[in-house]
Design an enzyme around this catalytic site. Structure first.
Site, PDB file in Angstrom:
ATOM      1  N   GLU A  98     -19.868 -11.092  16.775  1.00  0.00           N
ATOM      2  CA  GLU A  98     -20.376 -10.712  18.097  1.00  0.00           C
ATOM      3  C   GLU A  98     -20.849  -9.262  18.035  1.00  0.00           C
ATOM      4  OE1 GLU A  98     -17.395 -13.897  20.248  1.00  0.00           O
ATOM      5  OE2 GLU A  98     -17.222 -11.777  20.748  1.00  0.00           O
ATOM      6  N   GLU A 122     -18.211 -10.502  28.362  1.00  0.00           N
ATOM      7  CA  GLU A 122     -19.151 -11.281  27.550  1.00  0.00           C
ATOM      8  C   GLU A 122     -20.567 -10.857  27.911  1.00  0.00           C
ATOM      9  OE1 GLU A 122     -18.060 -13.426  25.318  1.00  0.00           O
ATOM     10  OE2 GLU A 122     -15.959 -13.648  25.927  1.00  0.00           O
ATOM     11  N   HIS A 129     -14.290 -10.055  17.619  1.00  0.00           N
ATOM     12  CA  HIS A 129     -14.857 -11.210  16.915  1.00  0.00           C
ATOM     13  C   HIS A 129     -16.014 -10.694  16.056  1.00  0.00           C
ATOM     14  CE1 HIS A 129     -13.105 -13.791  20.335  1.00  0.00           C
ATOM     15  NE2 HIS A 129     -12.326 -13.877  19.272  1.00  0.00           N
ATOM     16  N   HIS A 160     -17.629  -8.348  24.122  1.00  0.00           N
ATOM     17  CA  HIS A 160     -17.895  -9.536  23.304  1.00  0.00           C
ATOM     18  C   HIS A 160     -19.284 -10.078  23.622  1.00  0.00           C
ATOM     19  CE1 HIS A 160     -13.622 -10.616  22.046  1.00  0.00           C
ATOM     20  NE2 HIS A 160     -13.458  -9.568  22.831  1.00  0.00           N
TER      21      HIS A 160
HETATM   22 ZN   LIG Z   1     -15.589 -12.876  21.456  1.00  0.00          ZN
END
Ligand SMILES: [Zn+2]
Length: 329
Positions: free
Chosen positions: A63, A217, A60, A153
């Site tokens: 990020e 994350e 992404h 991420h």
């Molecule tokens: Zn992500």
């Protein structure tokens, strides 16, 4: 790209590995650059069966904290390349989106790691997914070795657990156990076992190559060059030691483990969640309460409390608008 960003961060964000590749090649490693933004460094000795570690960032484009973290790790290794004790692949996911500071250009790259992409097959991201999948298959092919994949991420919203991971349920139990140990050591507080492959990079590497894979994350979305890396520091230290030793240390803390109770799939533009978009990840909803409505479909919590993760009512119809998880006991 903004000014004032450290060179190593800028080069990684642009997928430029030429300096790092030279350093490892001069140290006697076999180095491949199969495409822009992809680096593979493997031992030139066939006698050694080293763990194979894939670290991906920027799947992404907005990020950016993991890009900064990885740039620092690689900059240190570049100065002492002989220390590398694993076979390493580094992949920068969506460079076009990174340049624009966006999550994606046409569609979410992290739904494209599968053969069937439906009406997203013509998205810019589909081509990039093909390149990443080919390089990943090439890296994980060959003699048996412990395979690892951490897809790094940052989350869009705040979270009750600032660092957490999504772990494909398909991973063999012993490997999953080792992975949870690595994640715990890396400061990850919660892990969600996902039984529903969602076309993510980590689901692909787990299902296709038996890798111990996780989507990790690490705190919240920030601007490239000005992220607070405090949250990612424990992960950085753990990865650095793993890359230098090829071994896992005994783990102390383990993440709390959750499993997916239900998946909220947006069926139409009538989809409405009963809580705000700013709801924190892992917010608890009591048994029986309404989660969302979509025309005649009503999503409700089951017989025990469920926790909402990745609520995103703005996705296209047909895509996942959130996950509901329960804690494993
Ligand atoms: Zn992500």
């Amino acid at each position: 790209m903004e000014n004032g960003i450290h060179d190593s961060v800028r080069l990684l964000a642009e997928g430029d590995f030429t300096h790092i590749a030279d350093s490892f090649a001069n140290a006697g490693f076999k180095v491949r650059l199969p495409a822009r933004g992809i680096l593979q460094v493997v031992s030139s000795s066939h006698m050694l069966r080293r763990p194979r570690l894939l670290i991906s960032v920027g799947v992404h484009g907005d990020e950016t904290a993991p890009i900064e973290m990885l740039a620092q790790l690689l900059a240190v290794l570049e100065r002492g390349p002989h220390a590398l004790a694993v076979d390493l692949m580094v992949a920068v996911g969506n460079m076009a989106a990174i340049v624009e500071g966006k999550r994606f250009i046409d569609a979410d790259l992290n739904r494209m790691f599968r053969a069937d992409r439906g009406d997203l097959a013509s998205a810019a991201e589909a081509t990039r997914a093909d390149v990443l999948m080919r390089a990943t298959a090439q890296f994980f092919a060959g003699p048996d070795a412990d395979k690892w994949h951490l897809d790094l991420h940052t989350a869009i919203r705040p979270s009750v657990y600032p660092t957490f991971a999504v772990v494909p349920a398909v991973i063999a139990v012993t490997r999953r156990d080792a992975l949870l140990g690595l994640l715990g050591r890396a400061g990850i507080e919660a892990a969600i076992l996902n039984t529903k492959p969602a076309g993510t990079y980590s689901a692909y590497s787990a299902a296709s190559f038996g890798a111990a894979s996780a989507t990790v994350e690490l705190g919240q979305v920030g601007v490239l060059g000005s992220n607070d890396l405090g949250v990612a520091a424990v992960m950085a230290g753990t990865l650095d030691r793993f890359m230098r030793t090829g071994r896992l240390e005994a783990d102390e803390a383990r993440p709390r483990v959750f499993r997916v109770a239900q998946e909220l799939v947006k069926q139409s533009d009538a989809f409405r969640m009963t809580f705000g978009k700013d709801t924190q990840n892992f917010t608890a909803l009591p048994p029986g309460s309404v989660i969302a409505e979509d025309g005649d479909t009503v999503y409700r919590v089951g017989g025990e409390s469920e926790y909402v993760v990745f609520p995103n009512p703005d996705v296209r119809p047909g895509l996942r608008a959130g996950l509901m998880v329960v804690e494993e006991r």
